[in-house]
Write an enzyme that holds these catalytic residues in place. Sequence first.
Site, PDB file in Angstrom:
ATOM      1  N   LYS A   1      22.736  32.143  40.369  1.00  0.00           N
ATOM      2  CA  LYS A   1      23.570  32.657  41.452  1.00  0.00           C
ATOM      3  C   LYS A   1      22.684  32.985  42.643  1.00  0.00           C
ATOM      4  CE  LYS A   1      26.421  36.834  42.171  1.00  0.00           C
ATOM      5  NZ  LYS A   1      27.051  37.978  41.463  1.00  0.00           N
TER       6      LYS A   1
ATOM      7  N   ASP B   1      26.175  39.621  35.434  1.00  0.00           N
ATOM      8  CA  ASP B   1      25.449  39.099  36.592  1.00  0.00           C
ATOM      9  C   ASP B   1      24.220  39.994  36.802  1.00  0.00           C
ATOM     10  OD1 ASP B   1      27.905  37.748  36.685  1.00  0.00           O
ATOM     11  OD2 ASP B   1      27.923  37.688  38.879  1.00  0.00           O
TER      12      ASP B   1
ATOM     13  N   LYS C   1      26.584  29.681  41.146  1.00  0.00           N
ATOM     14  CA  LYS C   1      27.474  30.596  41.853  1.00  0.00           C
ATOM     15  C   LYS C   1      26.878  30.991  43.204  1.00  0.00           C
ATOM     16  CE  LYS C   1      29.640  35.181  41.501  1.00  0.00           C
ATOM     17  NZ  LYS C   1      29.923  36.340  40.623  1.00  0.00           N
TER      18      LYS C   1
END
Length: 258
Positions: A167, A103, A199
């Site tokens: 995300k 991430d 996300k």
Amino acid sequence: MTDNDESYARRAVALLDLTSLNDDDDDARIVELCHKAMTPVGPVAAVCVYPRFVALARNTLDALGGQQVQVATVTNFPSGAEPLENVLLQTRQALDDGADEIDVVYPYRALLAGDAASGVALVKSCKALCAGRALLKVILETGELVDPLLIRRASQDAIAAGADFIKTSTGKVKVNATAEAAEIMLNCIAVAGTDVGFKPAGGMKTLPEALVFLWLAERINGADWVSPRHLRFGASSLLNDLLRRLGAAPAATMEGAY
């Protein structure tokens, strides 16, 4: 709780990235996190930890029979402003330690200053390292971008540069996942027609809060699209509410998680 509510709660558990990104994290806390990931109603999708805990998380999950639980970690976190060579070093080390998912924080401050090229370069470079080894999830920090046009630009650029997920947030700023940002991001995924996931992260503590994003995902990309490969919830306290609703023993509250 209705049967429908129970079904949604079970689905949400399977879509959860159970997260601990606290300054005072230690080995004991990460081991505890991994135990919580193996819930009484089935495992979560992933645990998300700082890079120094990747190997510990992987080994702990494997010992618990949780080989299917992914280990995610963060790079360029939380500022999104580290030199590219440092980000690539972090990413390479995390992959070598066994990370299944990276991430990485998009250089959103650069985009705010009118520099879109830095974000594209970062995602392309990280994708080159992750290709065939790990999913690349790009954190846009939408609460700081604010402007819908910038959120759309960051989403489009990240997708074009090779992101496997986009995300919303680090969970370390004042405004994290919002329905408004989610709708923009999900529409960018739909228009691109690529196999990219979404996300939302930060601020979700209850099933109704998570369902806002699940329902948006279903409406925009279809019910069949919603799976751990395409939708994750970045949260930890959310698990407590889900297990409570399912009549399972709730996990202890984890302060500071996003």
